[in-house]
Write a protein that holds these residues in place. Sequence first.
Motif, PDB file in Angstrom:
ATOM      1  N   LYS A  72      44.303  47.314 -19.774  1.00  0.00           N
ATOM      2  CA  LYS A  72      43.047  46.581 -19.959  1.00  0.00           C
ATOM      3  C   LYS A  72      43.319  45.141 -20.400  1.00  0.00           C
ATOM      4  O   LYS A  72      42.687  44.209 -19.904  1.00  0.00           O
ATOM      5  CB  LYS A  72      42.168  47.273 -21.003  1.00  0.00           C
ATOM      6  N   ILE A  73      44.246  44.964 -21.324  1.00  0.00           N
ATOM      7  CA  ILE A  73      44.587  43.614 -21.784  1.00  0.00           C
ATOM      8  C   ILE A  73      45.152  42.797 -20.628  1.00  0.00           C
ATOM      9  O   ILE A  73      44.786  41.623 -20.442  1.00  0.00           O
ATOM     10  CB  ILE A  73      45.561  43.683 -22.975  1.00  0.00           C
ATOM     11  N   ASP A  74      46.016  43.411 -19.828  1.00  0.00           N
ATOM     12  CA  ASP A  74      46.569  42.712 -18.660  1.00  0.00           C
ATOM     13  C   ASP A  74      45.461  42.302 -17.696  1.00  0.00           C
ATOM     14  O   ASP A  74      45.487  41.203 -17.131  1.00  0.00           O
ATOM     15  CB  ASP A  74      47.594  43.587 -17.942  1.00  0.00           C
ATOM     16  N   MET A  75      44.477  43.184 -17.493  1.00  0.00           N
ATOM     17  CA  MET A  75      43.364  42.861 -16.613  1.00  0.00           C
ATOM     18  C   MET A  75      42.613  41.641 -17.141  1.00  0.00           C
ATOM     19  O   MET A  75      42.300  40.716 -16.390  1.00  0.00           O
ATOM     20  CB  MET A  75      42.405  44.053 -16.502  1.00  0.00           C
ATOM     21  N   TYR A  76      42.351  41.604 -18.445  1.00  0.00           N
ATOM     22  CA  TYR A  76      41.655  40.455 -19.021  1.00  0.00           C
ATOM     23  C   TYR A  76      42.509  39.193 -18.937  1.00  0.00           C
ATOM     24  O   TYR A  76      41.996  38.098 -18.687  1.00  0.00           O
ATOM     25  CB  TYR A  76      41.236  40.734 -20.468  1.00  0.00           C
ATOM     26  N   ASN A  77      43.809  39.343 -19.144  1.00  0.00           N
ATOM     27  CA  ASN A  77      44.687  38.173 -19.009  1.00  0.00           C
ATOM     28  C   ASN A  77      44.624  37.602 -17.597  1.00  0.00           C
ATOM     29  O   ASN A  77      44.564  36.389 -17.422  1.00  0.00           O
ATOM     30  CB  ASN A  77      46.129  38.546 -19.368  1.00  0.00           C
ATOM     31  N   ARG A  78      44.633  38.469 -16.596  1.00  0.00           N
ATOM     32  CA  ARG A  78      44.547  38.004 -15.199  1.00  0.00           C
ATOM     33  C   ARG A  78      43.192  37.341 -14.938  1.00  0.00           C
ATOM     34  O   ARG A  78      43.127  36.281 -14.319  1.00  0.00           O
ATOM     35  CB  ARG A  78      44.768  39.165 -14.231  1.00  0.00           C
ATOM     36  N   THR A  79      42.122  37.949 -15.454  1.00  0.00           N
ATOM     37  CA  THR A  79      40.779  37.404 -15.252  1.00  0.00           C
ATOM     38  C   THR A  79      40.662  36.039 -15.930  1.00  0.00           C
ATOM     39  O   THR A  79      40.158  35.087 -15.334  1.00  0.00           O
ATOM     40  CB  THR A  79      39.710  38.359 -15.833  1.00  0.00           C
ATOM     41  N   LEU A  80      41.143  35.943 -17.148  1.00  0.00           N
ATOM     42  CA  LEU A  80      41.050  34.686 -17.883  1.00  0.00           C
ATOM     43  C   LEU A  80      41.927  33.610 -17.262  1.00  0.00           C
ATOM     44  O   LEU A  80      41.560  32.448 -17.201  1.00  0.00           O
ATOM     45  CB  LEU A  80      41.406  34.902 -19.350  1.00  0.00           C
ATOM     46  N   THR A  81      43.110  34.011 -16.799  1.00  0.00           N
ATOM     47  CA  THR A  81      44.020  33.057 -16.174  1.00  0.00           C
ATOM     48  C   THR A  81      43.451  32.531 -14.856  1.00  0.00           C
ATOM     49  O   THR A  81      43.496  31.342 -14.578  1.00  0.00           O
ATOM     50  CB  THR A  81      45.403  33.691 -15.935  1.00  0.00           C
ATOM     51  N   SER A  82      42.881  33.412 -14.044  1.00  0.00           N
ATOM     52  CA  SER A  82      42.319  32.982 -12.758  1.00  0.00           C
ATOM     53  C   SER A  82      41.078  32.140 -12.994  1.00  0.00           C
ATOM     54  O   SER A  82      40.794  31.211 -12.235  1.00  0.00           O
ATOM     55  CB  SER A  82      42.005  34.167 -11.854  1.00  0.00           C
TER      56      SER A  82
END
Length: 122
Positions: A108-118
Amino acid sequence: MTIAEVSKKYNLTADTLRYYERIGLLPPVPRTQGGFRDYDEESCRWIELMKCMRSAGVQIDALIEYVRLFRQGDATAAQRKALLEQQRDQLTVRMEEMQSSLDRLNDKIDMYNRTLTSGEAE
């Protein structure tokens, strides 16, 4: 050692130490002539064991049973071993469940990191 010294050393309250002894989680602690608890090396080893087992999630009832069997002597060695093996198996299951939960949190944290980064790239 006095109860205050043991309390400080093991980060347990004096009430907790008295409770552990009263319910049979610790074998009786030696006493001075005046009746005060005088924790010796063996008492401290029991406290260390109980702290370790409790932090691993071992139930108090299982630990009380272990101490009861221990006090009966070598004839109960097989029963004590079986009790510890059962607790180990339960701990292994809990650790696997915790690892699964940790993996899910990390996903879940990785998903948010990808979303925030994009989102920052736009």
